[in-house]
Design an enzyme around this catalytic site. Sequence first.
Site, PDB file in Angstrom:
ATOM      1  N   THR A 128       0.976  -1.092  -0.013  1.00  0.00           N
ATOM      2  CA  THR A 128      -0.160  -0.138  -0.087  1.00  0.00           C
ATOM      3  C   THR A 128       0.898   1.111  -0.016  1.00  0.00           C
ATOM      4  OG1 THR A 128      -1.241   1.454   1.481  1.00  0.00           O
ATOM      5  CG2 THR A 128      -0.114  -0.503   2.383  1.00  0.00           C
ATOM      6  N   ASP A 129       0.235   2.445  -0.547  1.00  0.00           N
ATOM      7  CA  ASP A 129       1.067   3.456  -0.335  1.00  0.00           C
ATOM      8  C   ASP A 129       0.963   4.097   1.125  1.00  0.00           C
ATOM      9  OD1 ASP A 129      -1.606   4.290   0.112  1.00  0.00           O
ATOM     10  OD2 ASP A 129      -1.868   5.823  -1.579  1.00  0.00           O
ATOM     11  N   GLU A 130       0.343   3.517   2.018  1.00  0.00           N
ATOM     12  CA  GLU A 130       0.351   3.895   3.303  1.00  0.00           C
ATOM     13  C   GLU A 130       1.486   3.911   4.036  1.00  0.00           C
ATOM     14  OE1 GLU A 130      -3.352   3.384   5.596  1.00  0.00           O
ATOM     15  OE2 GLU A 130      -4.513   3.065   3.536  1.00  0.00           O
ATOM     16  N   TYR A 144      -1.617  -0.726  11.134  1.00  0.00           N
ATOM     17  CA  TYR A 144      -1.649  -1.207   9.867  1.00  0.00           C
ATOM     18  C   TYR A 144      -0.376  -0.921   8.821  1.00  0.00           C
ATOM     19  CZ  TYR A 144      -3.441  -1.615   4.972  1.00  0.00           C
ATOM     20  OH  TYR A 144      -3.216  -1.939   3.422  1.00  0.00           O
ATOM     21  N   LYS A 159       2.445  -3.539   7.382  1.00  0.00           N
ATOM     22  CA  LYS A 159       2.661  -3.799   5.952  1.00  0.00           C
ATOM     23  C   LYS A 159       3.979  -3.447   5.638  1.00  0.00           C
ATOM     24  CE  LYS A 159       0.055  -4.503   2.983  1.00  0.00           C
ATOM     25  NZ  LYS A 159      -0.232  -6.091   2.325  1.00  0.00           N
TER      26      LYS A 159
HETATM   27  P1  NAD Z   1      -9.662  -7.378   2.455  1.00  0.00           P
HETATM   28  O1  NAD Z   1      -9.501  -7.091   4.036  1.00  0.00           O
HETATM   29  O2  NAD Z   1     -10.931  -7.188   1.717  1.00  0.00           O
HETATM   30  O3  NAD Z   1      -9.213  -9.046   2.106  1.00  0.00           O
HETATM   31  C1  NAD Z   1      -8.163  -9.628   2.899  1.00  0.00           C
HETATM   32  C2  NAD Z   1      -8.410 -11.150   2.703  1.00  0.00           C
HETATM   33  O4  NAD Z   1      -7.416 -11.767   3.413  1.00  0.00           O
HETATM   34  C3  NAD Z   1      -9.722 -11.657   3.300  1.00  0.00           C
HETATM   35  O5  NAD Z   1     -10.237 -12.607   2.328  1.00  0.00           O
HETATM   36  C4  NAD Z   1      -9.229 -12.375   4.632  1.00  0.00           C
HETATM   37  O6  NAD Z   1     -10.233 -13.613   4.711  1.00  0.00           O
HETATM   38  C5  NAD Z   1      -7.945 -12.724   4.330  1.00  0.00           C
HETATM   39  N1  NAD Z   1      -6.989 -13.230   5.224  1.00  0.00           N
HETATM   40  C6  NAD Z   1      -6.730 -12.392   6.274  1.00  0.00           C
HETATM   41  N2  NAD Z   1      -6.059 -12.835   7.152  1.00  0.00           N
HETATM   42  C7  NAD Z   1      -5.656 -13.885   6.664  1.00  0.00           C
HETATM   43  C8  NAD Z   1      -4.568 -15.210   7.193  1.00  0.00           C
HETATM   44  N3  NAD Z   1      -4.001 -14.929   8.270  1.00  0.00           N
HETATM   45  N4  NAD Z   1      -4.589 -16.127   6.496  1.00  0.00           N
HETATM   46  C9  NAD Z   1      -5.079 -16.155   5.171  1.00  0.00           C
HETATM   47  N5  NAD Z   1      -6.050 -15.232   4.846  1.00  0.00           N
HETATM   48  C10 NAD Z   1      -6.353 -14.247   5.313  1.00  0.00           C
HETATM   49  O7  NAD Z   1      -8.464  -6.400   1.803  1.00  0.00           O
HETATM   50  P2  NAD Z   1      -8.206  -5.811   0.460  1.00  0.00           P
HETATM   51  O8  NAD Z   1      -8.726  -4.352   0.648  1.00  0.00           O
HETATM   52  O9  NAD Z   1      -8.891  -6.689  -0.609  1.00  0.00           O
HETATM   53  O10 NAD Z   1      -6.857  -5.709   0.361  1.00  0.00           O
HETATM   54  C11 NAD Z   1      -5.848  -6.894  -0.001  1.00  0.00           C
HETATM   55  C12 NAD Z   1      -4.319  -6.573  -0.166  1.00  0.00           C
HETATM   56  O11 NAD Z   1      -4.285  -5.325  -0.805  1.00  0.00           O
HETATM   57  C13 NAD Z   1      -3.899  -6.268   1.383  1.00  0.00           C
HETATM   58  O12 NAD Z   1      -2.691  -6.658   1.324  1.00  0.00           O
HETATM   59  C14 NAD Z   1      -3.905  -4.698   1.457  1.00  0.00           C
HETATM   60  O13 NAD Z   1      -2.814  -4.345   2.411  1.00  0.00           O
HETATM   61  C15 NAD Z   1      -3.513  -4.403   0.095  1.00  0.00           C
HETATM   62  N6  NAD Z   1      -3.976  -2.893  -0.240  1.00  0.00           N
HETATM   63  C16 NAD Z   1      -5.396  -2.537  -0.365  1.00  0.00           C
HETATM   64  C17 NAD Z   1      -5.679  -1.343  -0.636  1.00  0.00           C
HETATM   65  C18 NAD Z   1      -7.125  -1.059  -0.532  1.00  0.00           C
HETATM   66  O14 NAD Z   1      -7.687   0.075  -0.922  1.00  0.00           O
HETATM   67  N7  NAD Z   1      -8.241  -1.774  -0.073  1.00  0.00           N
HETATM   68  C19 NAD Z   1      -4.886  -0.268  -1.198  1.00  0.00           C
HETATM   69  C20 NAD Z   1      -3.538  -0.955  -1.368  1.00  0.00           C
HETATM   70  C21 NAD Z   1      -3.119  -2.083  -0.859  1.00  0.00           C
HETATM   71  P1  TYD Z   2     -10.686   4.024   4.809  1.00  0.00           P
HETATM   72  O1  TYD Z   2     -11.877   3.584   3.480  1.00  0.00           O
HETATM   73  O2  TYD Z   2     -10.903   3.491   6.184  1.00  0.00           O
HETATM   74  O3  TYD Z   2      -9.040   3.907   3.833  1.00  0.00           O
HETATM   75  P2  TYD Z   2      -7.879   4.254   4.477  1.00  0.00           P
HETATM   76  O4  TYD Z   2      -7.849   4.912   6.035  1.00  0.00           O
HETATM   77  O5  TYD Z   2      -6.778   3.396   4.531  1.00  0.00           O
HETATM   78  O6  TYD Z   2      -7.445   5.585   3.678  1.00  0.00           O
HETATM   79  O7  TYD Z   2     -10.954   5.542   4.949  1.00  0.00           O
HETATM   80  C1  TYD Z   2     -10.753   6.562   4.047  1.00  0.00           C
HETATM   81  C2  TYD Z   2     -10.687   7.807   4.335  1.00  0.00           C
HETATM   82  O8  TYD Z   2     -12.124   8.134   5.225  1.00  0.00           O
HETATM   83  C3  TYD Z   2      -9.989   8.216   5.579  1.00  0.00           C
HETATM   84  O9  TYD Z   2      -9.179   9.397   5.606  1.00  0.00           O
HETATM   85  C4  TYD Z   2     -10.746   8.085   6.854  1.00  0.00           C
HETATM   86  C5  TYD Z   2     -12.003   8.538   6.367  1.00  0.00           C
HETATM   87  N1  TYD Z   2     -13.243   7.744   6.986  1.00  0.00           N
HETATM   88  C6  TYD Z   2     -14.108   8.528   7.406  1.00  0.00           C
HETATM   89  O10 TYD Z   2     -14.168   9.814   7.343  1.00  0.00           O
HETATM   90  N2  TYD Z   2     -15.329   8.091   8.089  1.00  0.00           N
HETATM   91  C7  TYD Z   2     -15.710   6.777   8.128  1.00  0.00           C
HETATM   92  O11 TYD Z   2     -16.429   6.057   8.632  1.00  0.00           O
HETATM   93  C8  TYD Z   2     -14.603   5.865   7.496  1.00  0.00           C
HETATM   94  C9  TYD Z   2     -14.531   4.525   7.621  1.00  0.00           C
HETATM   95  C10 TYD Z   2     -13.220   6.568   7.159  1.00  0.00           C
END
Ligand code: NAD
Ligand code: TYD
Length: 349
Positions: A130-132, A155, A159
């Site tokens: 992630t960019d975070e 988090y 990561k």
């Molecule tokens: P998500 O939370 O929707 O899905 C995570 C999945 O991992 C779930 O299916 C869960 O059951 C599985 N999981 C969790 N713990 C586990 C374990 N111990 N063993 C096996 N499986 C396990 O997450 P997402 O939003 O789809 O993100 C997927 C990946 O992409 C993550 O690594 C996250 O850091 C990265 N990512 C997400 C975003 C975003 O905006 N959602 C952006 C950049 C990177």
């Molecule tokens: P989120 O979807 O949790 O992603 P991330 O924290 O990984 O960027 O949140 C996106 C943005 O929205 C973040 O600045 C937090 C804000 N946010 C709210 O203002 N209200 C909410 O209920 C949630 C879940 C997030």
Amino acid sequence: MKIIITGGAGFIGSHLVRRWVNNHPGDVIINLDALTYAGNLGNLEDLVSCENYFFVKGDITDKDLLRAVFDTHKPDAVIHLAAESHVDRSISGPDAFIRTNVLGTAALLDTAVSCWKGAMEGKLFYHVSTDEVFGSLGPQGKFTETSPYQPRSPYSASKAASDHLVHAYHHTYGLPAIVSHCSNNFGSHQFPEKLIPLVINNIRHRKPIPVYGKGENVRDWLWVEDHTRAIDLIFHEGRPGETYCIGANNEWKNIDLVLLICTLMDEKLGRKPGESAQRVQHVTDRPGHDARYAIDFSRLHSELGWSPSPDFRAQLSHTIDWYLANDVWLQMVTSGEYMHYYQRHYSNR
Ligand code: NAD
Ligand code: TYD
């Protein structure tokens, strides 16, 4: 190729699995997922009868299970998405994040290195990050592949630790590895603890719409299908040992994005203009809330020709339509554990 995709039952993972099974019918996909609260096999119902798709329920911290999966399926590559992924949950309970994101990634790396020993040629460990991990930006500038690591939440710290382990296994053991850093994703099948599906769900049910603090924090929103297209491209054409930034050039203040969703949904639901916006509630800010994320994806663009697709409003509208049409999915994932989380998290804000 035989590819293990970890976390394939989650939001991004399920889009990636579907893309791969459909677009690369000569490959075999093994979806390894523990099915935590965020994993849902209902996300992949349409693939159950596909001959090039297997599901294994398992935890990536379980080394015996990982060894058995590698011995059985003899994968050529791993695309690692399994993670605890929600910043707010990491603040109230960091242990699970350290366990899965750090120890789980370490176990997966260790298994890959020991199973691929002496035969690393042609193998690939692709780590989805992630960019975070780069921390928080001020009003100017963007993250690049060379930005220093400055994670600020449990988090992002977990990561970051997993990224460092991947790089260490590449340099120390010669594991062919790629890491990509992506900005915030949106699209169908996202668990409604994240901003966009949470807002859609609350508008739908005429519930308060919680905006942390003043709502001035900025995120760069990328359509999930653009992310999986980038992973596919980097997997096939990226260079092992490299990292790639994936972003959208689509920065929004939270409050502006929330109000846009309110407007779109009032139209779609036939409500009076402005009705949903009245339910926006500015609630207590997230501790350590990162101010701004933005990604410079010029390496990915110039080296591999990737660009995000252009029409954010159309993708957002399409995403809202999906949630409106899939009320059963939303009801299923927002029952039980979600209700407890929601009450705990929002009741004292
Ligand atoms: P998500 O939370 O929707 O899905 C995570 C999945 O991992 C779930 O299916 C869960 O059951 C599985 N999981 C969790 N713990 C586990 C374990 N111990 N063993 C096996 N499986 C396990 O997450 P997402 O939003 O789809 O993100 C997927 C990946 O992409 C993550 O690594 C996250 O850091 C990265 N990512 C997400 C975003 C975003 O905006 N959602 C952006 C950049 C990177
Ligand atoms: P989120 O979807 O949790 O992603 P991330 O924290 O990984 O960027 O949140 C996106 C943005 O929205 C973040 O600045 C937090 C804000 N946010 C709210 O203002 N209200 C909410 O209920 C949630 C879940 C997030």
